[in-house]
Design a protein around this motif. Structure first.
Motif, PDB file in Angstrom:
ATOM      1  N   GLY A  84     -20.691 -48.324  -1.870  1.00 24.38           N
ATOM      2  CA  GLY A  84     -21.407 -49.537  -1.494  1.00 24.38           C
ATOM      3  C   GLY A  84     -22.457 -49.297  -0.421  1.00 24.38           C
ATOM      4  O   GLY A  84     -23.514 -49.940  -0.419  1.00 24.38           O
ATOM      5  N   TRP A 104     -26.323 -50.739   0.123  1.00 23.65           N
ATOM      6  CA  TRP A 104     -26.794 -51.372   1.361  1.00 23.65           C
ATOM      7  C   TRP A 104     -28.138 -50.765   1.751  1.00 23.65           C
ATOM      8  O   TRP A 104     -29.077 -51.457   2.107  1.00 23.65           O
ATOM      9  CB  TRP A 104     -25.817 -51.029   2.487  1.00 23.65           C
ATOM     10  CG  TRP A 104     -24.827 -52.050   2.899  1.00 23.65           C
ATOM     11  CD1 TRP A 104     -24.741 -53.351   2.499  1.00 23.65           C
ATOM     12  CD2 TRP A 104     -23.763 -51.825   3.833  1.00 23.65           C
ATOM     13  NE1 TRP A 104     -23.679 -53.948   3.139  1.00 23.65           N
ATOM     14  CE2 TRP A 104     -23.071 -53.047   3.952  1.00 23.65           C
ATOM     15  CE3 TRP A 104     -23.328 -50.733   4.572  1.00 23.65           C
ATOM     16  CZ2 TRP A 104     -21.962 -53.190   4.790  1.00 23.65           C
ATOM     17  CZ3 TRP A 104     -22.234 -50.877   5.399  1.00 23.65           C
ATOM     18  CH2 TRP A 104     -21.556 -52.100   5.507  1.00 23.65           C
ATOM     19  N   PHE A 134     -17.974 -55.240   8.604  1.00 20.45           N
ATOM     20  CA  PHE A 134     -18.979 -54.791   7.637  1.00 20.45           C
ATOM     21  C   PHE A 134     -20.378 -55.297   7.985  1.00 20.45           C
ATOM     22  O   PHE A 134     -21.363 -54.591   7.747  1.00 20.45           O
ATOM     23  CB  PHE A 134     -18.543 -55.103   6.200  1.00 20.45           C
ATOM     24  CG  PHE A 134     -17.368 -54.236   5.825  1.00 20.45           C
ATOM     25  CD1 PHE A 134     -17.554 -52.889   5.553  1.00 20.45           C
ATOM     26  CD2 PHE A 134     -16.073 -54.730   5.831  1.00 20.45           C
ATOM     27  CE1 PHE A 134     -16.475 -52.052   5.272  1.00 20.45           C
ATOM     28  CE2 PHE A 134     -14.987 -53.901   5.547  1.00 20.45           C
ATOM     29  CZ  PHE A 134     -15.186 -52.562   5.269  1.00 20.45           C
ATOM     30  N   ILE A 147     -19.760 -56.898  -1.888  1.00 22.41           N
ATOM     31  CA  ILE A 147     -18.933 -55.751  -2.273  1.00 22.41           C
ATOM     32  C   ILE A 147     -17.485 -56.144  -2.549  1.00 22.41           C
ATOM     33  O   ILE A 147     -16.876 -55.635  -3.488  1.00 22.41           O
ATOM     34  CB  ILE A 147     -19.092 -54.623  -1.226  1.00 22.41           C
ATOM     35  CG1 ILE A 147     -20.475 -53.995  -1.465  1.00 22.41           C
ATOM     36  CG2 ILE A 147     -17.973 -53.572  -1.328  1.00 22.41           C
ATOM     37  CD1 ILE A 147     -20.913 -52.941  -0.519  1.00 22.41           C
ATOM     38  N   SER A 148     -16.934 -57.077  -1.767  1.00 18.26           N
ATOM     39  CA  SER A 148     -15.538 -57.442  -2.053  1.00 18.26           C
ATOM     40  C   SER A 148     -15.397 -58.817  -2.705  1.00 18.26           C
ATOM     41  O   SER A 148     -14.300 -59.367  -2.746  1.00 18.26           O
ATOM     42  CB  SER A 148     -14.697 -57.367  -0.776  1.00 18.26           C
ATOM     43  OG  SER A 148     -15.201 -58.239   0.205  1.00 18.26           O
ATOM     44  N   LYS A 195     -13.956 -52.799  -6.357  1.00 13.67           N
ATOM     45  CA  LYS A 195     -13.149 -53.979  -6.011  1.00 13.67           C
ATOM     46  C   LYS A 195     -13.041 -54.890  -7.237  1.00 13.67           C
ATOM     47  O   LYS A 195     -12.255 -54.611  -8.131  1.00 13.67           O
ATOM     48  CB  LYS A 195     -13.705 -54.624  -4.747  1.00 13.67           C
ATOM     49  CG  LYS A 195     -13.489 -53.669  -3.537  1.00 13.67           C
ATOM     50  CD  LYS A 195     -13.698 -54.326  -2.219  1.00 13.67           C
ATOM     51  CE  LYS A 195     -13.225 -53.476  -1.053  1.00 13.67           C
ATOM     52  NZ  LYS A 195     -14.099 -52.334  -0.718  1.00 13.67           N
TER      53      LYS A 195
END
Ligand SMILES: Cc1ncc(COP(=O)(O)O)c(C=O)c1O
Length: 371
Positions: A41, A45, A67, A149-150, A173
């Motif tokens: 991830g 970013w 994060f 991401i999650s 995820k």
């Protein structure tokens, strides 16, 4: 995924490439381009930043947890002037604050608003649609960059409808894959800004990807086996139906919170509008160590709970209920925690697992023991 690798310049790969590049759009709820990188991830970013910004650009980034902090550090390393808006780690960005800050920026010096949708360190979900409305109300042209991401593939997320410019995601995820793929979903506006963005980039360059992706290929060696996995993951999500997937995670999150409340423990997320459906972070009472509880649960039940990160180290444990997850997995998880709380001597009320069962099956009338 356990197949022979195919020629990534050949016709069989082109079919795979086209099917995943097209199929993954549904999960982002976009009709625009989605770029897929062989990277964790963090790579995506970086791709979001280097493709849209120039050295010295100002951005507004909200402190939501560990994060947001890492994304801030990454942006600063590229010479971005980050206004990092302090937060308590227990709530998401306040849309009214977003609006006020952008309204005050009449010269439009902010080039982007950056938000973590689902803070994996806290279980707090930012209200992205309201943040977009705040940006629009301020009539500010800043791009909206969002880290999912999650959340992607576990929680409802609408790249197009919420007018997000760059959505960052990862494979490990909600997409149920091993780590190693990451994504940028991009708006037309982001693609157009990209042409004048001056940060140096090579590997992450969207334009090179756009060109190769048209024929289903990549400008470099793709992670072919992860793409086989992605094709299957997309089929699984489609088979269940995205709205059913989101409902499943909402239901599990609600049951997990019912258990936590019954134990008498505190959920990190303070605002019910911002509860995460993919994970629940729980505060351990003062004077007790979350890491000892996690260790006892790992040693006795072979179950690994998420650790507290940065300033939450040793203060919280995190229950993941994302991706391929069902009722019995949740009840097993909660059972392990309840037994662990006993073994670790953490003060709590028993009955959390029963509360979760009641939450999962509320429609079943209690059968009478004396027919
Ligand atoms: C919300 C969020 N953003 C970014 C990252 C960083 O991604 P990676 O560790 O895959 O590089 C993570 C990792 O867990 C995350 O949860």
């Amino acid at each position: 995924m356990n197949r022979h690798v195919i020629d990534h310049r050949g016709p069989e790969f082109a079919k795979l490439g086209k099917s995943v590049l097209e199929g993954v759009k549904k999960v982002f709820q976009t009709t625009g381009s989605v770029f897929i990188y062989p990277a964790s991830g963090t790579g995506a970013w970086e791709a979001a930043i280097v493709n849209t910004l120039s050295p010295g650009d100002r951005v507004l980034l909200f402190e939501t947890g560990h994060f947001s902090q890492l994304w801030c550090q990454l942006a600063k390393k590229f010479g971005i002037d980050v206004e990092y808006v302090p937060g308590s780690w227990r709530v998401g960005p306040d849309p009214a604050d977003v609006e006020a800050r952008l309204h005050a920026d009449s010269r439009h010096t902010f080039k982007a608003v950056m938000v973590v949708h689902n803070e994996t360190s806290t279980g707090v979900t930012s209200r992205v649609p309201e943040i977009r409305q705040a940006i629009n109300r301020a009539r500010h042209p800043a791009l909206l960059l969002v880290d999912t991401i999650s959340s992607l593939g576990s929680m409802d997320y609408r790249h197009d409808e919420w007018e997000v410019d760059v959505t960052v995601a990862g494979s490990q995820k909600g997409l149920m894959l091993p780590p190693g793929l990451s994504f940028n979903a991009v708006s037309e506006k982001a693609l157009s800004v990209n042409k004048n963005a001056k940060l140096p980039r090579s590997y992450w360059d969207w334009q090179e990807m756009l060109h190769a992706n048209q024929a289903g290929f990549f400008p470099f060696t793709p992670a072919t086996n992860l793409l086989f996995g992605l094709r299957e993951a997309l089929l699984m999500l489609e088979e269940e139906g995205l709205s059913n997937v989101f409902r499943r995670h909402n239901r599990h999150a609600e049951a997990a919170r019912a258990a936590v409340r019954e134990w008498g423990l505190e959920i990190v997320c303070e605002d019910p509008r911002e509860y995460s459906s993919s994970l629940t972070a729980v505060l351990v009472p003062q004077g007790h160590e979350a890491d000892q509880l996690r260790r006892i649960i790992l040693e006795n039940f072979d179950m690994s709970l998420g650790a507290g990160l940065s300033k939450l180290t040793n203060k919280v444990f995190r229950i993941g209920h994302l991706g391929s997850f069902n009722d019995l997995m949740l009840l097993g998880t909660l059972g392990g925690i309840e037994m662990g709380l006993r073994l670790a001597g953490v003060p709590h009320h028993s009955g959390g697992v029963t509360a979760a069962i009641n939450s999962l099956t509320p429609q079943i009338k209690k059968p009478s023991l004396n027919p």
